[in-house]
Design a protein around this motif. Structure first.
Motif, PDB file in Angstrom:
ATOM      1  N   VAL A 403      82.327  71.616 102.447  1.00 52.20           N
ATOM      2  CA  VAL A 403      83.745  71.445 102.768  1.00 52.20           C
ATOM      3  C   VAL A 403      84.310  70.409 101.813  1.00 52.20           C
ATOM      4  CG1 VAL A 403      85.423  70.931 104.559  1.00 52.20           C
ATOM      5  CG2 VAL A 403      83.232  71.962 105.172  1.00 52.20           C
ATOM      6  N   ALA A 404      85.239  70.808 100.965  1.00 53.65           N
ATOM      7  CA  ALA A 404      85.758  69.927  99.916  1.00 53.65           C
ATOM      8  C   ALA A 404      86.943  69.097 100.358  1.00 53.65           C
ATOM      9  CB  ALA A 404      86.145  70.750  98.692  1.00 53.65           C
ATOM     10  N   LYS A 405      87.469  69.298 101.559  1.00 54.19           N
ATOM     11  CA  LYS A 405      88.625  68.568 102.040  1.00 54.19           C
ATOM     12  C   LYS A 405      88.373  68.103 103.459  1.00 54.19           C
ATOM     13  CE  LYS A 405      93.630  69.000 102.720  1.00 54.19           C
ATOM     14  NZ  LYS A 405      94.799  69.921 102.652  1.00 54.19           N
ATOM     15  N   TYR A 406      88.829  66.901 103.744  1.00 52.06           N
ATOM     16  CA  TYR A 406      88.605  66.321 105.076  1.00 52.06           C
ATOM     17  C   TYR A 406      89.617  66.884 106.064  1.00 52.06           C
ATOM     18  CZ  TYR A 406      88.403  62.907 108.832  1.00 52.06           C
ATOM     19  OH  TYR A 406      88.294  62.307 110.056  1.00 52.06           O
ATOM     20  N   HIS A 407      89.104  67.356 107.199  1.00 48.15           N
ATOM     21  CA  HIS A 407      89.937  67.888 108.289  1.00 48.15           C
ATOM     22  C   HIS A 407      89.763  66.979 109.507  1.00 48.15           C
ATOM     23  CE1 HIS A 407      90.608  71.580 105.997  1.00 48.15           C
ATOM     24  NE2 HIS A 407      89.311  71.584 105.737  1.00 48.15           N
ATOM     25  N   PRO A 408      90.674  66.056 109.726  1.00 52.63           N
ATOM     26  CA  PRO A 408      90.487  65.096 110.830  1.00 52.63           C
ATOM     27  C   PRO A 408      90.591  65.718 112.211  1.00 52.63           C
ATOM     28  CG  PRO A 408      92.651  64.823 109.835  1.00 52.63           C
ATOM     29  CD  PRO A 408      91.910  65.798 108.979  1.00 52.63           C
ATOM     30  N   HIS A 409      91.247  66.870 112.335  1.00 57.97           N
ATOM     31  CA  HIS A 409      91.436  67.496 113.646  1.00 57.97           C
ATOM     32  C   HIS A 409      90.407  68.584 113.926  1.00 57.97           C
ATOM     33  CE1 HIS A 409      95.201  65.342 114.061  1.00 57.97           C
ATOM     34  NE2 HIS A 409      95.603  65.801 112.882  1.00 57.97           N
ATOM     35  N   ALA A 410      89.378  68.689 113.115  1.00 59.76           N
ATOM     36  CA  ALA A 410      88.341  69.697 113.355  1.00 59.76           C
ATOM     37  C   ALA A 410      87.521  69.312 114.580  1.00 59.76           C
ATOM     38  CB  ALA A 410      87.433  69.827 112.132  1.00 59.76           C
ATOM     39  N   SER A 411      87.178  70.302 115.399  1.00 59.05           N
ATOM     40  CA  SER A 411      86.396  70.037 116.617  1.00 59.05           C
ATOM     41  C   SER A 411      84.896  69.990 116.357  1.00 59.05           C
ATOM     42  CB  SER A 411      86.694  71.114 117.664  1.00 59.05           C
ATOM     43  OG  SER A 411      86.364  72.404 117.168  1.00 59.05           O
ATOM     44  N   ASP A 412      84.443  70.578 115.264  1.00 58.67           N
ATOM     45  CA  ASP A 412      83.025  70.587 114.918  1.00 58.67           C
ATOM     46  C   ASP A 412      82.783  69.559 113.827  1.00 58.67           C
ATOM     47  OD1 ASP A 412      80.380  71.109 114.456  1.00 58.67           O
ATOM     48  OD2 ASP A 412      80.617  73.264 114.187  1.00 58.67           O
ATOM     49  N   PRO A 413      81.880  68.601 114.021  1.00 60.15           N
ATOM     50  CA  PRO A 413      81.640  67.594 112.974  1.00 60.15           C
ATOM     51  C   PRO A 413      81.081  68.189 111.688  1.00 60.15           C
ATOM     52  CG  PRO A 413      80.022  67.396 114.738  1.00 60.15           C
ATOM     53  CD  PRO A 413      81.047  68.353 115.217  1.00 60.15           C
ATOM     54  N   ASN A 414      80.366  69.296 111.780  1.00 64.04           N
ATOM     55  CA  ASN A 414      79.816  69.908 110.570  1.00 64.04           C
ATOM     56  C   ASN A 414      80.883  70.567 109.709  1.00 64.04           C
ATOM     57  OD1 ASN A 414      77.097  69.252 111.145  1.00 64.04           O
ATOM     58  ND2 ASN A 414      76.998  70.930 112.611  1.00 64.04           N
ATOM     59  N   LEU A 415      82.055  70.828 110.280  1.00 66.44           N
ATOM     60  CA  LEU A 415      83.138  71.472 109.550  1.00 66.44           C
ATOM     61  C   LEU A 415      84.291  70.529 109.238  1.00 66.44           C
ATOM     62  CD1 LEU A 415      83.324  74.824 111.578  1.00 66.44           C
ATOM     63  CD2 LEU A 415      82.039  74.367 109.480  1.00 66.44           C
ATOM     64  N   SER A 416      84.107  69.245 109.465  1.00 65.78           N
ATOM     65  CA  SER A 416      85.196  68.292 109.244  1.00 65.78           C
ATOM     66  C   SER A 416      85.335  67.889 107.787  1.00 65.78           C
ATOM     67  CB  SER A 416      84.961  67.038 110.091  1.00 65.78           C
ATOM     68  OG  SER A 416      83.760  66.396 109.693  1.00 65.78           O
ATOM     69  N   GLY A 417      84.252  67.958 107.012  1.00 62.36           N
ATOM     70  CA  GLY A 417      84.321  67.549 105.605  1.00 62.36           C
ATOM     71  C   GLY A 417      84.556  66.070 105.435  1.00 62.36           C
ATOM     72  N   ALA A 418      83.899  65.244 106.268  1.00 68.53           N
ATOM     73  CA  ALA A 418      84.133  63.799 106.221  1.00 68.53           C
ATOM     74  C   ALA A 418      83.611  63.149 104.953  1.00 68.53           C
ATOM     75  CB  ALA A 418      83.481  63.141 107.437  1.00 68.53           C
ATOM     76  N   LEU A 419      82.687  63.796 104.247  1.00 72.80           N
ATOM     77  CA  LEU A 419      82.176  63.219 103.005  1.00 72.80           C
ATOM     78  C   LEU A 419      83.236  63.173 101.908  1.00 72.80           C
ATOM     79  CD1 LEU A 419      78.606  64.776 102.824  1.00 72.80           C
ATOM     80  CD2 LEU A 419      79.177  62.365 103.121  1.00 72.80           C
ATOM     81  N   ALA A 420      84.299  63.921 102.054  1.00 66.83           N
ATOM     82  CA  ALA A 420      85.384  63.911 101.074  1.00 66.83           C
ATOM     83  C   ALA A 420      86.452  62.876 101.390  1.00 66.83           C
ATOM     84  CB  ALA A 420      86.023  65.303 101.009  1.00 66.83           C
ATOM     85  N   SER A 421      86.195  61.959 102.317  1.00 70.30           N
ATOM     86  CA  SER A 421      87.171  60.957 102.725  1.00 70.30           C
ATOM     87  C   SER A 421      86.670  59.567 102.355  1.00 70.30           C
ATOM     88  CB  SER A 421      87.440  61.050 104.225  1.00 70.30           C
ATOM     89  OG  SER A 421      86.252  60.773 104.947  1.00 70.30           O
ATOM     90  N   VAL A 422      87.466  58.569 102.703  1.00 73.86           N
ATOM     91  CA  VAL A 422      87.167  57.163 102.419  1.00 73.86           C
ATOM     92  C   VAL A 422      87.346  56.378 103.704  1.00 73.86           C
ATOM     93  CG1 VAL A 422      87.813  55.139 101.052  1.00 73.86           C
ATOM     94  CG2 VAL A 422      87.948  57.410 100.044  1.00 73.86           C
ATOM     95  N   LEU A 423      86.505  55.374 103.911  1.00 73.62           N
ATOM     96  CA  LEU A 423      86.595  54.519 105.105  1.00 73.62           C
ATOM     97  C   LEU A 423      87.636  53.424 104.872  1.00 73.62           C
ATOM     98  CD1 LEU A 423      82.871  54.139 106.223  1.00 73.62           C
ATOM     99  CD2 LEU A 423      84.659  55.478 107.293  1.00 73.62           C
ATOM    100  N   TRP A 424      88.902  53.817 104.801  1.00 69.55           N
ATOM    101  CA  TRP A 424      89.968  52.835 104.642  1.00 69.55           C
ATOM    102  C   TRP A 424      90.182  52.026 105.921  1.00 69.55           C
ATOM    103  CZ3 TRP A 424      93.715  53.608 108.243  1.00 69.55           C
ATOM    104  CH2 TRP A 424      93.829  54.881 108.780  1.00 69.55           C
ATOM    105  N   GLU A 425      89.641  52.501 107.041  1.00 70.48           N
ATOM    106  CA  GLU A 425      89.809  51.774 108.308  1.00 70.48           C
ATOM    107  C   GLU A 425      89.125  50.411 108.290  1.00 70.48           C
ATOM    108  OE1 GLU A 425      89.889  56.212 109.143  1.00 70.48           O
ATOM    109  OE2 GLU A 425      88.588  54.812 108.053  1.00 70.48           O
TER     110      GLU A 425
END
Length: 574
Positions: A403-425
């Motif tokens: 998954v090349a894009k982060y989907h924050p509203h995805a219900s499945d963690p395997n399909l969220s694509g979190a590796l394409a994001s940054v921990l700005w929090e």
């Protein structure tokens, strides 16, 4: 002799009539409480009493009483029977458990939670099973088997044969006499009683789970068009899940699959149980996930079940959690068991939980944020590739995976694509009002992507939640063990990070008088603002009423002018 027998008969009849009277009393609360107190004392002191079944029946019927005094008294008596089985050799325990199971069935699982929570005081001796197996191995042979073995070996000496039969017969008689006078029950009898008690306990637990599923499904179908929130609670579900977690290692393997399916339907938010999950609270759904993992941990060698549905449910529940409404202790326990235990997670799933926990830390209290931060750090320690989220640039290509894009509203963690994001929090968490949360966020930000780094996690999510809760007065005094784990990184760290951590020592020394003055001045300003708003509202009402009065006068004058013209015209005509 006749006088003693008559006295015994009269005494038993009197006790029976007293029990019947006490059991029939409903209106007289004081008399009923006094009688039940006497029954509980008698049952606890002499569980071998002749009318033990009647005593147990009265106590079990009042174990879910709305009166707190009577209910606690009955529950303490039953717990005492469960813990002190030496007085009755376990017979009263089996009778009480079976009566409680029938009581729950008769009331359709609508009782006080204490009615089932007493099962947690039960203890089952696992050594009895081993001892029974050893007895079966070393059990002396019967006469028929003895004759067969002797005939097979063709013992020709009749005297030797008769001598061996005499020895075995003598040993059997001695063992029977010893068993008759022994104070401890036989291993097989003890094992049989524990089997009956355990079967009654699990029968009750499975009945509660099934009733919860059926009632939740029926209510959700009836009220689906009215509301989507949680409906009325299930009183026996919480103690049922606690009991299943405690006795999970004693569940028969034939029922293990049904138990996992029940927990999956109650906890998951799939299409088959979407309405059911909405009828349960967040804490109840988290408890279902915790019990499932405890069952799997106790029977790891015998079960092969995929727990992906429980991870999906935890991923969605994290955002549904509300501080103050839900139980933070249950969430911390779920994070510890499901994410912090020694278990290897998929890289995409671990990154999704890291991103979700960082988001959760921004909108929660100090205790929840600290528990989430500890779990986040633990996941980063175990998954080196997930530390790419700490970089400034967003990941992509081989880093982001499928998954090349982060989907924050995805219900499945395997399909969220979190590796394409940054921990700005983490940058915002370093400015957190709680010094422990800010220091933890700074320590996480100081981690790099090197594969040879070694970090030590010194605190668990449960400990973090309890230590940094605002209910404790010393919550703003973080312990000294929360430090940066890499000394080399600490020397070359950014001065802005150290500037965030250093003021945490000064927060403990606060002048109470100064704070009191500032708070009083603040509330005085608020009071003046409210008073000003009230006066402005009154002024607006007054001005509006004056304007309405002026408009009324103007309309009245306009109405008088045509009348005057008509009168003048009539006078001129005359």
């Amino acid at each position: 002799m006749y006088g003693i027998n008559d006295w015994n008969v009269c005494m038993s009849n009197s006790c029976n009539s007293i029990l019947a009277e006490v059991g029939s009393i409903r209106k007289a609360v004081l008399i009923s409480a006094c009688g039940i107190s006497c029954i509980c004392t008698l049952l606890d002191a002499a569980p071998h009493f002749n009318y033990r079944e009647s005593l147990l029946g009265v106590v079990i019927r009042n174990i879910g009483s709305p009166d707190d005094v009577i209910r606690k008294l009955c529950c303490s008596t039953i717990k005492s029977l469960f813990t002190n089985e030496g007085k009755h050799d376990g017979e009263a325990t089996v009778e009480a458990v079976q009566l409680i199971a029938d009581h729950v069935k008769a009331h359709n699982c609508q009782l006080h939670p204490d009615s089932v929570e007493v099962f947690l005081s039960l203890s089952f001796d696992e050594d009895l099973w081993r001892a029974a197996r050893n007895d079966e191995k070393h059990k002396p042979q019967s006469k028929k088997s003895k004759k067969k073995t002797l005939g097979a070996r063709q013992l020709g000496n009749d005297k030797k044969r008769s001598r061996q039969e005499l020895l075995t017969k003598t040993r059997e008689e001695v063992a029977a006499d010893y068993k008759a006078v022994a104070f401890t029950p036989d291993v097989m009898e003890r094992r049989g009683m524990q089997t009956e008690a355990l079967s009654a306990v699990f029968e009750t637990y499975f009945r509660i789970l099934k009733h919860t599923m059926q009632s939740s499904a029926s209510r959700s179908e009836a009220n689906s068009s009215l509301s989507t929130g949680a409906s009325e609670p299930h009183p026996l579900l919480a103690p049922c899940l606690k009991g299943l977690g405690k006795f999970s290692h004693l569940i028969d393997m034939d029922f293990m699959g049904d138990l996992i399916n029940y927990l999956k339907k109650l906890a998951s938010g799939g299409s088959d149980s979407e309405n059911t999950s909405k009828c349960l609270t967040v804490a109840e759904r988290l408890c279902c996930c915790i019990v499932a993992f405890k069952v799997m941990k106790s029977n790891l060698d015998a079960l092969n079940v995929d727990l992906q549905d429980f991870f999906v449910q935890l991923y969605n529940i994290i955002l549904e959690y509300r501080p103050g409404r839900d139980q933070g202790e249950v969430l911390a326990e779920a994070l510890k068991i499901m994410l912090c235990e020694d278990r290897q997670h998929d890289m995409q799933k671990a990154a999704a939980f890291v991103k979700r926990l960082a988001t959760f830390s921004l909108c929660s209290g100090s205790a929840e944020s600290m528990a989430a931060s500890v779990t986040l750090k633990h996941l980063l320690l175990k998954n080196v590739k997930c530390r790419n989220l700490l970089e400034n640039d967003a990941g992509g290509g081989s880093v982001s995976g499928s998954v090349a894009k982060y989907h924050p509203h995805a219900s499945d963690p395997n399909l969220s694509g979190a590796l394409a994001s940054v921990l700005w929090e983490l940058n915002l968490l370093t400015q957190h009002y709680h010094p422990a949360v800010s220091s933890m966020a700074s320590s996480i930000s100081s981690m790099n992507t090197a594969h040879n780094q070694v970090y030590l996690s010194t605190i668990s999510p449960q400990q973090a939640f309890t230590d940094f809760s605002l209910e404790r007065p010393e919550s703003f005094k973080p312990p000294s063990d929360i430090k940066k784990s890499n000394n080399k990184r600490k020397r070359g760290s950014d001065p802005s990070v150290s500037a965030v951590i250093e003021p945490s020592a000064d927060t403990t020394s606060i002048d109470e008088d100064d704070v009191r003055k500032k708070l009083s001045a603040h509330f005085m300003i608020l009071r003046d603002i409210k008073e000003n708003q009230r006066l402005r509202a009154e002024l607006d009402d007054t001005t509006s009423s004056i304007q309405l009065y002026e408009e009324y006068n103007q309309q009245k004058k306009k109405a008088k002018k045509p009348k005057m013209k008509k009168i003048k015209s009539l006078l001129t005509v005359k």
